[in-house]
Design a protein around this motif. Structure first.
Motif, mmCIF file in Angstrom:
data_model
loop_
_atom_site.group_PDB
_atom_site.id
_atom_site.type_symbol
_atom_site.label_atom_id
_atom_site.label_comp_id
_atom_site.label_asym_id
_atom_site.label_seq_id
_atom_site.Cartn_x
_atom_site.Cartn_y
_atom_site.Cartn_z
ATOM 1 N N UNK A 50 0.871 -1.172 0.000
ATOM 2 C CA UNK A 50 0.000 0.000 0.000
ATOM 3 C C UNK A 50 0.907 1.221 0.000
ATOM 4 N N UNK A 51 0.463 2.341 -0.555
ATOM 5 C CA UNK A 51 1.338 3.515 -0.644
ATOM 6 C C UNK A 51 1.963 3.926 0.686
ATOM 7 N N UNK A 52 1.216 3.795 1.767
ATOM 8 C CA UNK A 52 1.747 4.249 3.060
ATOM 9 C C UNK A 52 2.853 3.352 3.610
ATOM 10 N N UNK A 53 3.116 2.220 2.975
ATOM 11 C CA UNK A 53 4.178 1.313 3.425
ATOM 12 C C UNK A 53 5.526 1.623 2.783
ATOM 13 N N UNK A 54 5.571 2.539 1.853
ATOM 14 C CA UNK A 54 6.765 2.719 1.039
ATOM 15 C C UNK A 54 8.022 2.951 1.870
ATOM 16 N N UNK A 55 7.976 3.842 2.830
ATOM 17 C CA UNK A 55 9.177 4.167 3.603
ATOM 18 C C UNK A 55 9.692 2.945 4.350
ATOM 19 N N UNK A 56 8.796 2.205 4.986
ATOM 20 C CA UNK A 56 9.215 1.030 5.751
ATOM 21 C C UNK A 56 9.777 -0.050 4.832
ATOM 22 N N UNK A 57 9.126 -0.277 3.694
ATOM 23 C CA UNK A 57 9.599 -1.300 2.765
ATOM 24 C C UNK A 57 10.965 -0.918 2.208
ATOM 25 N N UNK A 58 11.122 0.337 1.789
ATOM 26 C CA UNK A 58 12.393 0.740 1.214
ATOM 27 C C UNK A 58 13.524 0.634 2.234
ATOM 28 N N UNK A 59 13.262 0.961 3.489
ATOM 29 C CA UNK A 59 14.276 0.819 4.536
ATOM 30 C C UNK A 59 14.641 -0.649 4.751
ATOM 31 N N UNK A 60 13.657 -1.520 4.678
ATOM 32 C CA UNK A 60 13.888 -2.952 4.862
ATOM 33 C C UNK A 60 14.784 -3.526 3.775
ATOM 34 N N UNK A 61 14.587 -3.073 2.539
ATOM 35 C CA UNK A 61 15.324 -3.636 1.415
ATOM 36 C C UNK A 61 16.697 -3.001 1.201
ATOM 37 N N UNK A 62 16.986 -1.944 1.919
ATOM 38 C CA UNK A 62 18.241 -1.209 1.721
ATOM 39 C C UNK A 62 19.375 -1.891 2.481
ATOM 40 N N UNK A 63 19.769 -3.056 1.992
ATOM 41 C CA UNK A 63 20.843 -3.816 2.629
ATOM 42 C C UNK A 63 21.416 -4.816 1.634
ATOM 43 N N UNK A 64 22.541 -5.399 1.951
ATOM 44 C CA UNK A 64 23.144 -6.514 1.233
ATOM 45 C C UNK A 64 23.216 -6.293 -0.281
ATOM 46 N N UNK A 65 23.912 -5.237 -0.725
ATOM 47 C CA UNK A 65 23.982 -4.948 -2.165
ATOM 48 C C UNK A 65 24.459 -6.123 -3.018
ATOM 49 N N UNK A 66 25.353 -6.953 -2.488
ATOM 50 C CA UNK A 66 25.866 -8.075 -3.279
ATOM 51 C C UNK A 66 24.752 -9.046 -3.666
ATOM 52 N N UNK A 67 23.769 -9.228 -2.798
ATOM 53 C CA UNK A 67 22.659 -10.134 -3.117
ATOM 54 C C UNK A 67 21.807 -9.604 -4.262
ATOM 55 N N UNK A 68 21.726 -8.283 -4.374
ATOM 56 C CA UNK A 68 20.930 -7.695 -5.453
ATOM 57 C C UNK A 68 21.594 -7.864 -6.813
ATOM 58 N N UNK A 69 22.903 -8.142 -6.827
ATOM 59 C CA UNK A 69 23.617 -8.252 -8.099
ATOM 60 C C UNK A 69 23.103 -9.389 -8.975
ATOM 61 N N UNK A 70 22.500 -10.421 -8.378
ATOM 62 C CA UNK A 70 21.987 -11.538 -9.173
ATOM 63 C C UNK A 70 20.503 -11.379 -9.494
#
Length: 198
Positions: free
Chosen positions: A19-39
């Motif tokens: 839902x739109x109001x979750x954006x900040x929390x979701x983005x903070x949650x996913x902002x980690x482990x850049x190496x995993x995003x490479x695949x």
């Protein structure tokens, strides 16, 4: 087949549709482990998160994807995201994917608990086929998919181009409606073992 963007919940996780109001929390949650995003095909950390969020919300509005935030029940923490996407009602099929968990949420009950909910949701909606795909260079992900009970269907060569520009071969797996009772029983037994240990 009609898939709804509803809350899905079991003893381990609560899946909350974006839902739109979750954006900040979701983005903070996913902002980690850049190496995993490479695949991954698309990245959702740091400078990539705004575009990823917008694409997910547009796909939800278009009815081709439902993306859920994964909330761990034991402490209420948001620990990742997962989706049903490539939703094709006319063929009664979809894919499970675009899944990312924070490092501390990997290797336990979270992934099988999420897959149990998503598969149940799809097959309860009368899906006949649920696909799960992953990078052919990611043996860990392939092993986890096999452990769910999905069947290997081969490798799609030069199937996708990742956000880094790498041309990716894709390992494809699927669970069919006739496979689901056995897969469901296996997942339920696996999750019961986690419950006995906790």
């Amino acid at each position: 087949m009609k898939l709804e963007a509803v809350v899905l919940e079991n003893a381990f996780v609560r899946l909350e549709p974006f839902r739109p109001e979750m954006e900040t929390e979701v983005r903070a949650t996913l902002d980690c482990d850049p190496a995993s995003w490479d695949v991954m095909v698309a990245a959702a950390y740091g400078p990539h998160s705004a575009g990823w969020w917008s694409a997910a919300m547009m796909a939800m509005a278009g009815g081709t994807r439902i993306t859920w935030a994964v909330r761990r029940k034991s402490d209420g923490a948001l620990v990742g995201t997962t989706s049903l996407y490539e939703i094709r009602p006319e063929h009664r099929r979809c894919e499970i994917g675009s899944t990312f968990y924070r490092p501390e949420a990997r290797g336990g009950a979270i992934n099988p608990a999420c897959k149990r909910l998503l598969l149940g949701h799809a097959f309860d909606a009368r899906a006949v086929r649920v696909e799960i795909i992953t990078d052919a260079l990611n043996p860990g992900s392939q092993a986890a998919i096999r452990k769910l009970g999905a069947r290997d269907e081969g490798v799609l060569r030069k199937h996708k181009i990742t956000w880094t520009g790498r041309v990716r071969d894709t390992a494809q797996f699927a669970i069919l409606d006739e496979d689901w009772p056995g897969v469901r029983a296996q997942l339920d037994a696996r999750l019961a073992q986690f419950g006995q240990r906790d």
